[in-house]
Design an enzyme around this catalytic site. Structure first.
Site: not given
Lengths: 389, 389
Positions: A86, A335
């Site tokens: 991420c 996200h």
């Protein structure tokens, strides 16, 4: 060492786009980023590109970067795929900074992209699981929400952090994100909603978790000499920090802090010649509500254990002493793994230039982005200031 | 801009190692690289690490870099995963160069690793296929050998390159690799063997193709100031070039040259202030025999179309005017995707320091590495010189 400026930055909408691809989303982000440059900058002016993506799920695996950038019109331009789960976007941003500081590029592109919503059910859970540690977390059945739930549980036990304090992260970020036209979840939620969400991994409920999103971002960085030709309203990257810690949460000394966040922040602050108190606003990695509270402490915005009372005080609201996640954060904006770190840079760029529309906050001179890979296996922190050096 | 020196470099054996993992192979390579530093350098002296790997096949996908480096004792050290298919190692090397030139690290680690031999049959073919273009090559059934076969066929048709000239690549590289204790295929082959190998993708036969290998490599780079403390026998990286071209061969203007090789070479030569004639020896990307011949032309060692007669002249033999693939190249040393580009740097480091044992060539002052991703979607070229700047 060359000074580094952001001269353009933009993101695609974040959301669920079954009709889009990695390539089309990134092409959109790049086009908007070029449009955001005050002067005239062409694709051919870009010397080198770095693309952050996890890039799993049956698409082009090898050569992920050139296969995406060529579609966006960067045929021939050096392109390299950067992966840190991420934090891939934040890591790509750092590589672009290094390329310019090294004098190896005058203009460097930091991009990020992910398609996540075409992976249904078990497959989504599987791929999300890969950002945890493989042998003792994922293969033992620990979900990614489960890893952060352990951190939340420990923080609540150790410091008395409350259910309401966790939920305040969601309330604040949804309120901010509702004003962001590019956000995935553009709605507000009440504290009551956020407290009573469906349990995902106790103590985390649905409102403690960010969505899975499709999206892309692009930030165009330039040396001082080139930036001078392109804009009168520069945003300088004054600090870059990057650190790793053990990939498995169970391997780390504490459940209530992330050593790589602390390490990356220290490096970025030292690089910029500032301390935490000098940061006016920040985009931090709130993949789960507890992650934003940990960020407050690890970045030095408040003392260890005090994040709950810090958010309760309103300090990180848009009119507080240090607004956090004015964009809506991962929680509301969305996200899309590789795009997230670049999306953070886009928001800081816009806020520092006074171009953030309805969510513009006042008096901002220095911003920070904080992008976390996995549960803290890699962290990128950058510091930005408006104006020339 | 800081000067960059290689102060240590080593590789694991390349081969088939069912008892090894990504982590254990990289740990071995790093240990040997640290041992190869003349002075005392500890793991904690490494400021930043870049790990090249394709990293597919069911292992840790997200956070590939820190999950490998932490096992090698680099807990806490910034680690970033770099992917450009078979050029991942060369791309990682470039990132380490940028980090030091930017003044952001005094000591940077460029590593690479791959495990390939535990993927049997269809799965191996699948993963090798991913380095081709997905939509119109892989999904249409084109194998990776098939892509290079098209280039070989075109080169033979356009320039009269012969079956024997292609096979001479295999004969030369096996003869070199037989002297390399770390090589995967440590045996010589005759021209007759190489000409009559089992057909893989016409006109390429088994002897035209490199093996699939497990392996790892590590190169430790340092700024001039730190290098001065560590060695009296420095190897300087004087040039770094990196370029991309269209990922799909069918999208490119010619089947008989790789634009990214030409672009990366030009950048590296300009960076080093040299031209092709100044290169004494090279490690080039001979994933297939035709690839080495294309490299001669794209790197400027000979004119377009003349690679066949160039190798036939003996110019690239160990006692020729410009030895190529003294290590055995990918053909004999092996090709563990992410480790390959680092393995090339290891050979140049050893040759320039006179530490290449039985395969040491004489009079070498300037070397080059050439690492290709896919059929040319990304290429990294580096130039090295012995001695201080």
């Amino acid at each position: 060492m060359q000074d580094v400026y952001v001269v353009g930055a933009a993101q695609s909408d974040f959301g669920a786009f079954p009709e889009e691809s990695y390539r089309s989303l990134f092409a959109t982000a790049l086009e908007h980023a070029l449009d955001s440059v005050d002067g005239q900058l062409d694709r051919t002016d870009i010397d080198e590109a770095f693309l952050g993506t996890l890039g799993v799920g049956g698409r082009q695996l090898g050569l992920s970067a050139p296969s995406v950038t060529e579609y966006a019109g960067l045929d021939g331009t050096s392109a390299t795929h950067i992966e840190n789960a991420c934090a891939a976007g934040g890591s790509a941003l750092r590589q672009a900074v290094q390329s310019i500081r090294a004098g190896m590029a005058d203009v460097a592109l930091a991009g990020g992209v992910e398609i996540m919503t075409d992976m249904s059910g078990d497959r989504t859970r599987y791929w999300l699981g890969v950002s945890g540690e493989t042998e003792w977390e994922r293969m033992a059945g620990t979900t990614f929400a489960g890893v952060y739930a352990q951190m939340a549980d420990a923080h609540m036990g150790e410091y008395g952090t409350t259910r309401e304090q966790l939920s305040t992260v969601a309330v604040k970020n949804h309120r901010n994100g509702a004003k962001n036209p590019h956000a995935h979840l553009r709605f507000e939620c009440s504290l009551e909603d956020a407290v009573n969400g469906t349990v995902v991994a106790d103590p985390l409920n649905l409102y403690d978790c960010c969505p899975t999103s499709d999206g892309a971002g692009a930030a165009i960085l330039a040396s001082r000499e080139v930036a001078k030709e392109l804009t009168d309203d520069p945003v300088r990257i004054t600090g870059s920090g990057h650190a790793s810690s053990r990939v498995g949460l169970f391997q780390r000394p504490s459940l209530t802090s992330i050593p790589a966040s602390q390490g990356a922040a220290k490096e970025a602050y030292d690089d910029a010649g500032i301390s935490a108190e000098d940061v006016d606003f920040a985009e931090v990695h709130d993949c789960f509500s507890i992650a934003e509270l940990l960020a407050y402490e690890d970045l030095g915005f408040c003392a260890p254990g005090e994040a709950g009372t810090y958010i309760e005080s309103g300090a990180t609201e848009p009119d507080g002493e240090r607004p956090v996640n004015l964009s809506g954060g991962l929680k509301s904006k969305g996200h899309p793994i590789g795009a997230t770190g670049i999306g953070q840079a886009v928001e800081v760029f816009k806020q520092l230039r006074g171009e953030a529309g309805d969510r513009q906050a006042d008096g901002l001179e220095r911003g920070l982005t904080h992008n976390v890979g996995g549960s803290g296996g890699a962290v990128a922190v950058h510091v930005y200031e408006g104006g020339w050096a």
